[in-house]
Motif scaffolding. Structure first.
Motif, PDB file in Angstrom:
ATOM      1  N   ARG A 335      -5.342  20.127   0.873  1.00  0.00           N
ATOM      2  CA  ARG A 335      -6.316  19.054   0.667  1.00  0.00           C
ATOM      3  C   ARG A 335      -7.685  19.676   0.891  1.00  0.00           C
ATOM      4  O   ARG A 335      -7.883  20.405   1.878  1.00  0.00           O
ATOM      5  CB  ARG A 335      -6.071  17.914   1.648  1.00  0.00           C
ATOM      6  N   GLY A 404      -8.244  10.112   1.991  1.00  0.00           N
ATOM      7  CA  GLY A 404      -7.565  11.398   2.114  1.00  0.00           C
ATOM      8  C   GLY A 404      -6.906  11.857   0.834  1.00  0.00           C
ATOM      9  O   GLY A 404      -6.726  13.044   0.592  1.00  0.00           O
TER      10      GLY A 404
ATOM     11  N   HIS B 220       2.695  10.200   2.872  1.00  0.00           N
ATOM     12  CA  HIS B 220       1.844  10.698   1.779  1.00  0.00           C
ATOM     13  C   HIS B 220       0.873  11.714   2.370  1.00  0.00           C
ATOM     14  O   HIS B 220       0.161  11.428   3.321  1.00  0.00           O
ATOM     15  CB  HIS B 220       1.109   9.514   1.170  1.00  0.00           C
ATOM     16  N   SER B 221       0.866  12.904   1.780  1.00  0.00           N
ATOM     17  CA  SER B 221       0.067  13.974   2.386  1.00  0.00           C
ATOM     18  C   SER B 221      -1.430  13.732   2.225  1.00  0.00           C
ATOM     19  O   SER B 221      -2.240  14.334   2.932  1.00  0.00           O
ATOM     20  CB  SER B 221       0.449  15.334   1.790  1.00  0.00           C
ATOM     21  N   GLY B 222      -1.823  12.867   1.293  1.00  0.00           N
ATOM     22  CA  GLY B 222      -3.239  12.541   1.183  1.00  0.00           C
ATOM     23  C   GLY B 222      -3.641  11.566   2.266  1.00  0.00           C
ATOM     24  O   GLY B 222      -4.616  11.778   3.001  1.00  0.00           O
ATOM     25  N   MET B 223      -2.866  10.524   2.434  1.00  0.00           N
ATOM     26  CA  MET B 223      -3.202   9.463   3.370  1.00  0.00           C
ATOM     27  C   MET B 223      -2.973   9.862   4.826  1.00  0.00           C
ATOM     28  O   MET B 223      -3.501   9.236   5.736  1.00  0.00           O
ATOM     29  CB  MET B 223      -2.375   8.207   3.047  1.00  0.00           C
ATOM     30  N   PHE B 224      -2.139  10.902   5.049  1.00  0.00           N
ATOM     31  CA  PHE B 224      -1.787  11.260   6.429  1.00  0.00           C
ATOM     32  C   PHE B 224      -2.023  12.729   6.779  1.00  0.00           C
ATOM     33  O   PHE B 224      -1.951  13.108   7.937  1.00  0.00           O
ATOM     34  CB  PHE B 224      -0.320  10.903   6.691  1.00  0.00           C
TER      35      PHE B 224
END
Lengths: 461, 461
Positions: A335, A404, B220-224
């Motif tokens: 990310r 995120g 979710h790797s974006g949200m977490f």
């Protein structure tokens, strides 16, 4: 300000009629993923075109390989007015499971609850209700002499299926669409029901798969174990090396372009009173991991990561097997934030892996795409104006928040049209989007419409 | 020595008859894994019992839940003679693929080749030919006044299917079988066609699966991504930590009980002229890995290992998925040598893993069994005598070799009967066991029989 007051009064006076129009749109089951609903998607597109035409705007329903895209153009009353591109989507998720709905998903209704009224229907929040806040703000301007900004409308019908037709459409209509200075995207939410928010940063994402190979074939661990290279060990060492003891990513150059958070933003985020304990307990954890001293919000919104999303090698069935595997593979994702260069990060990663391959180990790389972070500069004029406008409506400073994950459409605007996006929306965390009994707060609809009136006025000031 | 000479002469004189008897046994298709051949397994068992009875020995075909086990007892001519337990198996692998055989798999024949003759048939080497070398040696003794040792015969019919009935059989007949002082196991090979070998060490094996858990569910790797613990990273760090830069295993206490190789054995192994380059190129490698300064043979026969045999976690399908997994798991195996205590190794491993679990990470352990290494003491009297006997027959010092894997039956003798095993066999690497055109060198059969005559004489001396 007198003109804006008149617009706001018109919005208040016409709220019932606005709601009726929203209900009209919500009653069209424009489910994009199911071909059986294709005619309804077309109906929704035509409905929007007719709304735009009804306001005196030029508008067309344009065919794509999937569902059509509606493009409209509205001229401001002033010649030197700024030009915005407003994006929304008319398609919705399937309503299933139907038996969990308390009323028909495509028969919109107002539901009373202690805190106020909700508009209940599939798409009420995502994204028809949000889209209509902007359209109704435009309508109120037209009743009061015209728009303060030039507006291009872009309504797609495939957001819920990953917007497959959009990139080619943007490319094909680049000149027409990039005439706007700024995109307005309404697919986001408030911080909470009392606090408006502007999403100013989206993390980027670079994904890379690595296959490490060793022996030419799987071997018996008794007959070969000891002198023979084990690709799982090689891969594990690479993964272990990617973070230091402090949780920082060790890739050379990784933090180039990662900004420290401006103190005023950091202060503002601290004041959001984010409940870390509740966040953690909701996912079965007790402690904030990652970089020490940085909270959950900062890490998810404003810090880069390196995560392994999957790993496999050797025997993975039940029981045990004495095998030395010929290969092992892992899927990595990064990310990205700020000005981190996805290409440089990927190159650094590949070099990092190659440097750690012992003799006889080989690595194959498979890229699964890479795109940089998106950030509206904190001090930009459009952002400041929109923020003040929201504060005037809600009586509370608008939170500048991050996300995120990525919002593909915003990346597409940046990449294909070179256009920044102001992400403002009035959804709430409990809107149950994609779930049964989706709702949109009646207050979100009403004050959201008023908010857009204020934002358009502020951008043109 | 005069008595032994007579026995050897009898063997030479009766070689044709011995070969005929072996052909009789080879013509019975005693395939253990296929129920269609069950009657043939019983036939082979009865054939062996009849051979033993024919030599004047007490013998029985005893039923098991699977194929029967033949047990026989022969008395030495001297009362104070040592007592050995001879183990072999009468079952064979299926002959498939049949079309690759140059003659019928159960129609044994002698085939000429430049280096000499071969006995060709399924089971010629594994294990009927080997088994018959011992039986024919006993026969020659009976023609010359009797055996120098008391002998218990144990012939099973399920070796090729993992000996499922054997452990219970050993337990049920423990008193009867453990009357012997030493087991003789003929299921092994020569170093090469000119050099006999005694297998004196088998590595042990301890297997443990570890499941590392973090968040309560996939995220979710974006949200977490960032503040959230990734179990794949935790597991990779543990795997990486298990070896130091020198390739040594870092588990505390791991090398307790690992002997350095006696210099004479090390010298002997160096003189075996093992072709490391050919070994490596056969598996696609160029460099000896593992512990620096230790060669392939030493590492596989005499050094312990820690290997991951399988790992899995997160998304492992095609493409990429932005998931932070709730768990990751790996299967570990430890090859053990010398006096390494499997239980202590496992306890050290579990502690090692637990110490490396960050807050909120949990580990579950699943044991897949643990057994220690087996080693016939290098200086033991039986070993020295057998070694000299083989040298006298072959004119070349017998190599004391190891085996990196386990031979379950030898472990069972040690565990269930507390009996050491002398592993002597005359198979060659190119015998094509389990494959089409399996063969046993006629020289192996002839000189193998003579070798057993010498070994029995030496053990009784």
């Amino acid at each position: 300000m007198a003109a804006l007051d008149a617009v706001l009064s018109t919005i208040d006076a016409n709220l019932d009629a606005s709601t009726e129009r929203l209900f009209d749109l919500l009653s069209i089951p424009s489910v994009s993923t199911d071909p059986a609903y294709a005619q309804h998607c077309l109906r929704a597109a035509n409905w929007l075109k007719n709304q735009l035409n009804g306001l005196g705007y030029e508008a067309e329903v344009r065919a794509t390989p999937g569902h059509p895209i509606v493009v409209g153009h509205a001229k401001a009353k002033r010649k030197d007015a700024p030009h915005v591109l407003f994006y929304g989507h008319y398609d919705v998720q399937p309503p299933d499971p139907l038996d969990l709905w308390e009323s028909e998903p495509f028969a919109p209704r107002l539901a009373e609850r202690k805190e106020g009224q909700d508009i209940v229907a599939r798409g009420a929040s995502d994204d028809k209700g949000q889209l209509m806040t902007f359209l109704e703000a435009c309508r109120a301007y037209e009743a009061n002499g015209g728009l303060p900004c030039n507006v291009t409308f872009l309504f797609e019908g495939e957001e819920e299926t990953g917007s497959p037709s959009l990139p080619a459409f943007l490319a094909a209509h680049k000149d027409e669409l990039s005439a706007a200075d700024l995109a307005l995207v309404c697919d986001t939410g408030m911080w909470n029901s009392a606090t408006p928010a502007i999403t100013v940063m989206l993390r980027g994402l670079a994904q890379e798969e690595v296959i490490v190979r060793g022996p030419s074939h799987d071997l018996h661990s008794g007959m070969f174990g000891g002198p023979v290279l084990n690709p799982i060990h090689v891969l594990a060492k690479i993964i272990a090396d990617l973070h230091d003891e402090e949780g920082k990513v060790t890739l050379p150059g990784f933090y180039a372009g990662v900004p420290e958070l401006p103190e005023d933003i950091a202060e503002q985020w601290r004041n959001l009173d984010f409940d870390e304990k509740a966040f953690l307990s909701g996912i079965g954890l007790t402690r904030v991991g990652g970089e020490p001293g940085r909270g959950v919000i900062e890490q998810i919104w404003a810090r880069p990561t390196c995560d392994v999303n999957g790993i496999i090698g050797g025997y993975t069935g039940a029981g045990a097997k004495t095998v030395l595997p010929a290969q092992a593979s892992a899927k990595f994702s990064f990310r990205l934030v700020g000005k981190q260069d996805p290409k440089a990060v990927m190159e650094s990663f590949r070099a990092f892996v190659r440097e750690r391959l012992p003799t006889d180990a080989k690595a194959e790389f498979i890229s699964h795409g890479a795109s940089g972070a998106l950030q509206l500069p904190f001090g930009s004029e459009a952002l400041n104006r929109a923020r003040r406008a929201l504060e005037q409506e809600w009586g509370k400073e608008a939170a500048l928040v991050g996300c995120g994950g990525s919002i593909p459409i915003v990346g597409a605007f940046k990449r294909d049209l070179n256009m920044d996006a102001l992400m403002i929306g009035f959804a709430l965390d409990d809107d149950r989007i994609h779930s049964p009994n989706e709702k949109y707060s009646y207050t979100s609809f009403h004050k959201g419409t008023r908010s857009w009136a204020r934002v358009l006025d502020a951008l043109a000031a």
